[in-house]
Design an enzyme around this catalytic site. Structure first.
Site, short mmCIF file in Angstrom:
data_model
loop_
_atom_site.label_atom_id
_atom_site.label_comp_id
_atom_site.label_asym_id
_atom_site.label_seq_id
_atom_site.Cartn_x
_atom_site.Cartn_y
_atom_site.Cartn_z
N TRP A 189 0.93 -1.10 -0.03
CA TRP A 189 0.04 0.05 0.04
C TRP A 189 0.87 1.47 0.08
CZ3 TRP A 189 -2.28 2.57 4.96
CH2 TRP A 189 -3.16 3.52 4.71
N ASP A 226 -0.98 -5.01 9.58
CA ASP A 226 -2.04 -4.20 9.00
C ASP A 226 -3.06 -4.88 8.74
OD1 ASP A 226 -3.60 -2.29 8.01
OD2 ASP A 226 -2.06 -1.55 6.49
N LYS A 258 -13.37 -1.19 5.36
CA LYS A 258 -14.21 -2.19 4.22
C LYS A 258 -14.92 -2.79 4.89
CE LYS A 258 -10.94 -0.36 1.42
NZ LYS A 258 -10.17 0.55 2.17
#
Length: 412
Positions: free
Chosen positions: A136, A218, A256
């Site tokens: 990311w 993460d 999400k």
């Protein structure tokens, strides 16, 4: 033009690619435009999907009419919310395990990553943080701003479009030093959609323990890889339960898996080793010191929604069903895109699209091909070739596949 009188030493920085791409898509008037850039869930009609369970929770919160709903929480955040973030795997020794976990509320997963990086930079001073290549993009920014030197370990094998487990292990084995941080994606790796299998996770955990590396998970997509929050937490729980003498941390996002993108709900968890549980409260105290100087407390509304769901067996079951709906649609769109490319006999191999998981696919398209898709067909994805699969639908998947076929054949 007169010279600007300032003491600032600033230069322009490149715009964020994802937000710039989304902005360009928003103003494109083309009727067949397709957004495969930003990582948000969309229905088959291309519209946002407020989760039914979230709508139920919102209605219950209105009925509750809590007079304190707009008041400050503690610096560490909403304590009942935090107690439910880590969940439970039902194993014995749960209270002892929880004694190792120091948790604070953050401004989404980005804030959790940032707070964790800042905390470690201040109090552990790691020589290096190892990020996957690719990762990311914001990971680079976060650790740069924390002032920690960054290196990358191989993750994506371009020739086979697969997870480069051997490259990762070899690089960390030969180059990582004691005290280095290794950033790991808990599931649904962004941007590749490729995750280690359980046997590989075991080997990664063994390496971190043996070389005294610090794992930083993460967890941005829990529930999006398999559709199961339990299955997608496997790697984190394996490290925690099977390596109790190793410290680690987890940045957790609910953007999400609850569809709460704008509510910015997240948590940061620091896990002490089993011999240092007395440090937990000191760790939280120091995390609160950083929070107080930055944003004072996490946002309240979004975390109240998540707390309402996680503290109700009925709503939790509804949430798990909503996750199945989202993950199943994404899997269906992966298969549909793959089938169309095979039907068209598009040059190249495309099995990786259905072998990857989660929201994103690392398509293998080149920057030149990506630009051609945007310029000719108004299909928007990152120049790396990362596509957000939820932007596909039954209405546009054939169009997207035909466009991919066209730009590849014309280039060849």
């Amino acid at each position: 033009m007169s010279k600007i009188d300032t003491r600032l030493n600033v230069s322009p920085v490149p715009p964020d690619e994802i937000f710039a791409l989304n902005g360009a898509y928003a103003v494109d008037p083309h009727p067949q435009k397709v957004s495969l850039g930003v990582g948000v869930y969309r229905t088959d009609d291309g519209k946002p999907w407020p989760l039914p369970v979230v709508q139920k929770a919102e209605k219950e919160l209105v009925v509750d009419d809590d007079l304190f709903r707009h008041e400050y929480t503690a610096i560490e955040g909403d304590v009942p919310f935090l107690r439910n973030c880590a969940g439970s795997d039902g194993k014995q020794g749960e209270e002892e395990a929880k004694a190792r976990i120091g948790s604070v509320q953050t401004v989404a997963g980005t804030g959790a990553n940032h707070l964790g990086a800042l905390f470690l930079a201040h109090h552990m001073k790691p020589p290096t943080v190892w990020l996957s290549n690719p990762s990311w993009a914001n990971h680079q920014t976060i650790w740069e701003l924390a002032g920690v030197p960054r290196k990358t370990y191989p993750y994506y094998h371009a020739a086979t479009r697969s997870f480069d487990f051997e490259g990762m292990m070899s690089s960390l084995e030969s180059e990582a030093q004691e005290g280095d941080v290794v950033l790991l994606h808990a599931c649904a790796h962004n941007p590749t959609g490729l995750d280690p299998n359980k046997e590989q996770w075991v080997a990664i955990a063994d390496l971190c323990e043996r070389k005294k590396l610090f794992p930083f998970f993460d967890s941005a997509y829990q529930g999006f890889a398999s559709g199961s929050v339990e299955e997608d937490a496997w790697a984190v729980r394996y490290f925690f339960n099977n390596k109790p003498d190793m410290e680690m941390c987890v940045a957790q996002s609910f953007s999400k898996n609850f569809g709460l993108y704008g509510q910015r709900v997240g948590a940061f968890h620091y896990c002490t080793n089993r011999a240092s549980t007395t440090l937990r409260d000191i760790v939280v105290n120091n995390l609160c010191h950083l929070i107080r100087g930055e944003f004072s407390m996490g946002p309240r509304v979004g975390c109240s929604i998540v707390k309402k769901v996680l503290t109700s067996e009925e709503l939790t079951a509804d949430w798990h069903q909503d996750l199945q709906v989202m993950s199943s649609r994404i899997k269906t769109m992966r298969k549909a895109l793959y089938n169309e490319l095979v039907r068209l006999q598009t040059p190249g191999t495309w099995e990786h699209i259905i072998q990857q998981n989660g929201m994103f696919s690392y398509t293998g398209l080149t920057p030149k091909q990506v630009y051609a898709l945007k310029d000719k067909y108004h299909i928007y994805l990152l120049k790396s070739g990362r596509a957000s699969i939820s932007g596909l639908s039954q209405k546009n998947v054939a169009y997207v596949a035909q466009a991919i076929d066209d730009v590849i054949r014309n280039e060849n």
